[in-house]
Write an enzyme that holds these catalytic residues in place. Structure first.
Site, PDB file in Angstrom:
ATOM      1  N   ASP A 170     -24.039  20.917 -14.065  1.00  0.00           N
ATOM      2  CA  ASP A 170     -22.818  20.588 -14.794  1.00  0.00           C
ATOM      3  C   ASP A 170     -22.582  19.096 -14.662  1.00  0.00           C
ATOM      4  OD1 ASP A 170     -22.584  23.249 -15.316  1.00  0.00           O
ATOM      5  OD2 ASP A 170     -20.763  23.570 -14.138  1.00  0.00           O
ATOM      6  N   ASP A 207     -16.594  32.273 -23.033  1.00  0.00           N
ATOM      7  CA  ASP A 207     -15.928  32.047 -21.752  1.00  0.00           C
ATOM      8  C   ASP A 207     -14.613  32.800 -21.789  1.00  0.00           C
ATOM      9  OD1 ASP A 207     -18.010  30.227 -21.280  1.00  0.00           O
ATOM     10  OD2 ASP A 207     -16.871  28.583 -22.157  1.00  0.00           O
TER      11      ASP A 207
END
Length: 246
Positions: free
Chosen positions: A11, A132
Site C-alpha cells: 500500500d 470494499d
C-alpha cells in the site's frame, strides 16, 4: 480449479509502503521507504503475484504514487495488480501500457458501471472490480463514504461484463489482524460467477488453513499485508501449504 494465489500487498502513501487500520490514513504504519525493494523481496520469497494500492490515489481520484508504482514494475518480473485512483479509460490504458497486469476499479464501479464494462471489454482478463464493504454496504472514495449499495448487488452488476476478479475487502477487518471475514467472503463468492479474492484481516497461518479448506475452494486467493510485514505469517510456510492444497 486454478491454484490459489496468495497476494502480498504493498500500500503506497507518499511514496512509501504503509499499512492502515480500517482504511484510516491517520493510522498509517510505515514498513518500508523503498517500495521497489519490498516488491523484489516478495518476488524472491516465491510469491506469484503482487497486489499494489495507491492509497493517495484512492482519495484523490487519480494516480498519486506513479513514480513508486513504475519503480516496482521495473524491479520485478511477476505480475502486478494495481488499484487506487483508476477512474477513467486513459488511466486504465496508461497503467496497462506500463506493464500492470491487472487494474482494480473501485469507486468508479459504483459511480460509473459503464466504464467498468467498457474497460473489461477492451482489455479482457485485465480488469478487476474492488468491492470494499462496511457491514455489507459498499464504501467509496478511499472508504471515506459508505453507499446504500450492498456488496453482492454491486458484484451482480458485472456478472456478464467480463470482469476478471472481484477483490472483496471487509473494511472493519483491514489491518486489524482479526482474521478474514470468511463467512461474508465465501457467501459473496457463492453468489457470483466472477472469481473472488479475499482481502482484509488475514492474520495468521490459521487463516491460510481456512483459505485451503474445501469451502473456500471457489476463491481465487487472498491478500495479505500487515501479517506478512510483522512476521505473523511465514512466506515459505504459507506458500508451501497453499501449494499442497493445489
Amino acid at each position: 480449479m486454478a491454484a490459489l494465489i496468495l497476494f502480498p500487498a504493498i500500500d503506497l502513501k507518499e511514496g512509501r509502503c504503509v499499512r492502515l487500520r480500517q482504511g484510516d490514513m491517520a493510522q498509517a504504519t510505515v514498513f518500508n521507504d523503498d517500495p521497489a525493494a519490498q516488491a523484489r523481496s516478495f518476488e524472491a520469497q516465491g510469491f506469484a503475484w503482487l497486489h499494489v494500492v495507491d492509497l493517495d490515489g484512492a482519495f484523490a481520484g487519480k494516480p498519486m504514487n506513479a513514480a513508486a508504482v513504475e519503480a516496482i514494475l521495473a524491479a520485478v518480473r511477476f505480475p502486478v495488480q494495481l488499484g487506487g485512483g483508476i477512474r477513467d479509460m486513459k488511466t486504465v490504458e496508461g497503467w496497462l501500457a506500463k506493464g500492470v497486469a491487472r487494474v482494480i476499479i473501485g469507486t468508479a464501479a459504483v459511480r460509473d458501471p459503464g466504464f467498468v464494462r467498457e474497460a473489461a471489454k477492451a482489455f479482457p482478463g485485465k480488469v478487476a472490480v474492488g468491492i470494499d464493504a462496511r457491514d455489507g454496504q459498499v464504501a467509496v472514495e478511499g472508504w471515506a463514504e459508505t453507499s446504500s449499495l450492498a456488496a453482492v448487488d454491486l458484484g451482480r452488476r458485472f456478472e456478464d461484463a467480463g470482469v476478471a476478479a472481484i477483490v472483496y475487502t471487509d473494511i472493519a477487518r483491514d489491518g486489524m489482524l482479526q482474521g478474514v471475514n470468511w463467512d461474508g467472503t465465501i457467501a459473496l463468492a457463492n453468489a457470483l460467477s466472477i472469481p473472488v479474492i479475499a482481502s482484509g484481516g488475514l492474520a495468521s497461518m490459521a487463516d491460510i488453513e481456512r483459505l485451503c479448506a474445501p469451502e473456500a475452494a471457489m476463491l481465487e486467493g487472498a491478500i495479505t499485508g500487515r501479517a506478512l510485514y510483522d512476521g505473523r505469517i511465514d512466506p515459505a510456510q504459507a506458500l508451501a501449504r497453499i501449494a499442497k492444497a493445489g
